[in-house]
Enzyme design. Structure first.
Site, short mmCIF file in Angstrom:
data_model
loop_
_atom_site.label_atom_id
_atom_site.label_comp_id
_atom_site.label_asym_id
_atom_site.label_seq_id
_atom_site.Cartn_x
_atom_site.Cartn_y
_atom_site.Cartn_z
N GLN A 266 53.77 95.66 33.79
CA GLN A 266 54.64 94.51 33.16
C GLN A 266 53.75 93.20 33.31
O GLN A 266 53.49 92.66 34.55
CB GLN A 266 55.86 94.49 33.83
N ASP A 298 66.17 88.29 30.74
CA ASP A 298 65.89 89.01 31.86
C ASP A 298 64.97 88.49 32.69
O ASP A 298 64.01 87.60 32.36
CB ASP A 298 65.10 90.46 31.31
N GLU A 340 70.31 86.57 33.86
CA GLU A 340 70.17 87.61 34.81
C GLU A 340 69.27 86.93 35.75
O GLU A 340 68.00 86.94 35.86
CB GLU A 340 69.36 88.63 34.34
C1 GLC Z 1 65.66 92.92 35.19
C2 GLC Z 1 65.88 94.40 35.23
C3 GLC Z 1 65.28 95.10 35.94
C4 GLC Z 1 63.66 95.35 35.75
C5 GLC Z 1 63.33 93.76 35.94
C6 GLC Z 1 61.99 93.80 35.42
O1 GLC Z 1 65.83 92.39 36.71
O2 GLC Z 1 67.55 94.35 35.18
O3 GLC Z 1 65.70 96.49 35.64
O4 GLC Z 1 63.32 96.14 36.54
O5 GLC Z 1 63.97 92.73 35.29
O6 GLC Z 1 61.95 93.57 33.89
C1 GLC Z 2 64.77 91.39 41.85
C2 GLC Z 2 64.85 90.50 40.88
C3 GLC Z 2 66.04 90.78 39.95
C4 GLC Z 2 66.03 92.07 39.32
C5 GLC Z 2 65.51 93.27 40.63
C6 GLC Z 2 65.41 94.29 40.02
O1 GLC Z 2 65.82 91.37 42.62
O2 GLC Z 2 65.38 89.19 41.39
O3 GLC Z 2 65.78 89.82 38.79
O4 GLC Z 2 66.91 92.47 38.92
O5 GLC Z 2 64.46 92.74 41.22
O6 GLC Z 2 65.53 95.55 41.09
#
Ligand code: GLC
Ligand code: GLC
Length: 650
Positions: A266, A298, A340
């Site tokens: 990513q 996200d 989020e």
């Molecule tokens: C957000 C999603 C999580 C993912 C992360 C990276 O926190 O909820 O599932 O791993 O973003 O995209």
């Molecule tokens: C971290 C990030 C959050 C994401 C999570 C996924 O806590 O801050 O955005 O949802 O990782 O596990």
């Protein structure tokens, strides 16, 4: 430094200069859709100054600022011409009723397309079920083209314009959005805009040596800057890779380090480059034009990086989101943003405002509901609701007990200290409790991203397994099963009445337990969140109307709470006052809306509890009807509460 009023003037001047150029470029479209152009122009005139301000704030030091601004305007206008008529009508409807999402009719759900119903056609066939449950909002987890094998549950996007082929096509998604709208359900999808997968065309081009696309990401030829950055960065997925960067040997001649906050596949986008903003704005409007009504933004906290900082929640992240919001107001005005941000509560609220994200996950309430079940003490929860729940009146929380992610204990250490609680020690306790290692724990959870260096971790597990149902069914017996069901209903009762949009993680409504088979799947075995992402067992759903089954008891209990919410307007909006119940196990609050008032008590202990007659009289509860719950007011006028009962008066 230019002052605001003159910036407004500069904005108008810039628009005057740019508009003829846009008109020239889009001559054909305009002549075919004069009415559309007029509508567009009205919204553009109204919102351009805001957009200009925000864009200027981020990109004013670019020599090519004006070039990118023109490029942005052209792509916004083009997207508008592609906006279907029914969505333009929706825009007008929503502009007249911008607070539609605060209604007590609102009920959210979230599921994975493949796990819930195989593909988009399958999801369409479940519309009768969504209506039965009362959903008005459905978040389909990332369904875009994504790499085979590991892809973070779709959060590694290879194309925002293609549905992942096994799930269906973009045309099917657009048609599903239409069907949903007819059924009164708003489609919610993610805009995964902090990063793309390393198989996205932009990343592929960067790998092939195209500088223009290398600038879309944050790529470094050596460790010099990464080392400096890492002095201040938190590790997000430490089990997967240490630090925030990944080495790719195919970059440059000797390889290069790519910023990868989450997984190595990513790649974080570089918003310091206005081309990235412009291209992502296009993807955003493209999705809006498919009929997506709410975009879940996200990982908002991470989108801006600045050397010497933790690179989370920086002011520029807010400016960027507001700029995206201004774009949406011009060319897809019915679109709502959901934030989020699973971060410190002081930072969570900063993303919420009419001009930024209109709705937001409420990770604090979620974490504190679980905290309260474990400690049986309502102090932290009461304090949080009293001091941190109130947000701008034109916005709303999205309240949930579980989603696809882990539970992080994101309460504020300062708040905890005021109650004599040490944040770190308490987190350690909660982790032990929810992993089932603390004596007397009812929970069956798993650690997620355990950091062996710091001892830190987060918790995975389904609502039912964390609430004690798994242990009760496998090791205990009927009385413990009853308590587990009450816990599930108690915390759902709160999210359904507390104010904002309640969100159900589908599967929880029939008491779905942990699924440990993820350990046999090489693409999932390293990520314990898959324990709470099982394939839907439709046989469980078939038992939902049978009160002799656990599924039926959970489902029917939840249904009563949903009916309660939908039948009483007092549950609209978000106005709440905490009641000091004088009993540490009992949470009390009142909800106020449209001249009505409801009073709620929640007993978080497995023992009967009471609320004194003084409190009952002060809130005139004896004169109200009991709308929900088993408990009753005694002849002596105190309220005696059943174990784990959730009681509503109105
Ligand atoms: C957000 C999603 C999580 C993912 C992360 C990276 O926190 O909820 O599932 O791993 O973003 O995209
Ligand atoms: C971290 C990030 C959050 C994401 C999570 C996924 O806590 O801050 O955005 O949802 O990782 O596990």
């Amino acid at each position: 430094m230019i002052y605001d009023h003159s910036l407004e003037r500069e904005a108008r001047k810039s628009l005057q200069r740019l508009l003829p150029r846009v008109e020239q470029t889009l001559k054909k479209e305009i002549s075919k859709d004069k009415k559309g152009w007029k509508q567009f122009n009205t919204r553009l005139q109204k919102n351009f100054p805001a957009l200009f301000n925000l864009y200027f704030e981020i990109y004013n030091d670019r020599y090519d600022f004006f070039y990118h601004l023109e490029d942005l305007l052209i792509s916004i206008a083009r997207s508008w011409f592609n906006r279907p008529i029914d969505l333009r009508e929706l825009d007008a409807t929503r502009e007249k009723n911008p607070l539609w999402f605060q209604s007590n009719q609102m009920l959210g759900g979230v599921c994975y397309v493949d796990l819930f119903a195989n593909d988009l056609e399958g999801v369409k066939s479940k519309i009768p079920y969504f209506k039965e449950l009362g959903l008005t909002y459905l978040h389909l987890m990332p369904l875009f083209k994504t790499p085979e094998g590991e892809n973070d549950g779709g959060y590694a996007v290879s194309s925002y314009r293609d549905v992942h082929p096994p799930l269906g096509t973009m045309e099917q998604l657009a048609s599903l959005a239409c069907e949903f709208r007819r059924a009164g359900i708003s489609l919610v999808v993610d805009l995964v805009f902090n990063h793309t997968s390393d198989e996205h065309l932009w990343a592929e081009r960067a790998k092939a040596g195209d500088d223009e696309y290398a600038d879309f990401y944050r790529i470094f030829p050596n460790r010099q800057l990464p080392d400096l950055y890492e002095q201040n960065l938190r590790e997000i997925f430490p089990e997967e890779h240490a630090g925030a960067f990944t080495f790719f040997s195919e970059l440059f001649n000797e390889g290069g380090w790519v910023w990868t906050t989450f997984h190595s596949y990513q790649w974080d986008l570089n918003y310091a480059n206005p081309a990235v903003f412009n291209r992502m704005a296009e993807e955003m409007l493209f999705l809006a034009n498919q009929g997506v009504e709410v975009l879940r933004l996200d990982a908002v906290a991470f989108i801006w990086k600045q050397l010497g900082t933790g690179c989370e929640n920086l002011p520029e992240a807010h400016t960027l989101i507001k700029a995206f919001n201004a774009v949406a107001r011009i060319a897809s005005p019915s679109l709502v943003f959901k934030s989020e941000a699973i971060v410190h509560p002081d930072d969570v609220v900063k993303y919420i405002s009419p001009g930024e994200c209109q709705i937001s996950y409420n990770p604090l309430l979620m974490a504190l509901l679980w905290n309260t079940l474990a400690t049986r003490k309502t102090d932290l929860l009461s304090q949080a609701l009293a001091t941190r729940f109130k947000i701008h009146p034109e916005t709303a929380w999205v309240n949930y007990v579980r989603v696809h992610d882990d539970i992080g204990w994101t309460f504020s250490d300062e708040d905890a200290a005021m109650l004599g609680i040490n944040g770190n020690d308490h987190r350690r306790f909660l982790n032990e409790f929810y992993r089932g290692r603390f004596t007397g724990s009812f929970s069956r959870g798993l650690p997620f991203q355990e950091n062996l260096a710091t001892g830190d971790c987060r918790i995975s597990g389904t609502c039912a397994s964390l609430a004690g149902l798994e242990k009760a069914l496998h090791e205990e017996g009927a009385p413990e099963v009853e308590l587990a069901i009450r816990r599930i209903l108690l915390i759902h009762g709160i999210i359904l009445t507390v104010g904002g949009i309640p969100l159900i993680y589908l599967g929880d409504e029939v008491g779905t337990l942990n699924d440990y088979t993820y350990r046999d799947d090489p693409a999932h075995e390293r990520d314990s969140r898959w324990v709470h992402r099982p394939r839907t067992d439709w046989e469980k759903y078939e038992k939902r109307n049978d009160a002799n089954t656990v599924e039926g008891r959970v489902f029917q209990g939840l249904n009563m709470l949903i009916d309660l919410r939908k039948q009483h307007e007092v549950f609209a909006g978000g106005e709440l006052e905490i009641i000091p119940t004088e009993n540490e196990h009992v949470l009390g609050f009142t909800r106020i809306h449209a001249g009505k008032r409801a009073v709620i008590f929640a007993n978080f202990s497995e023992q009967p509890q009471m609320v004194s007659s003084r409190v009952i009289e002060q809130y005139a509860i004896q004169d109200k009807h009991i709308l929900h719950g088993q408990s009753s007011i005694s002849p002596q006028r105190y309220l005696s509460l059943e174990p784990l009962d959730f009681v509503v008066f109105g």
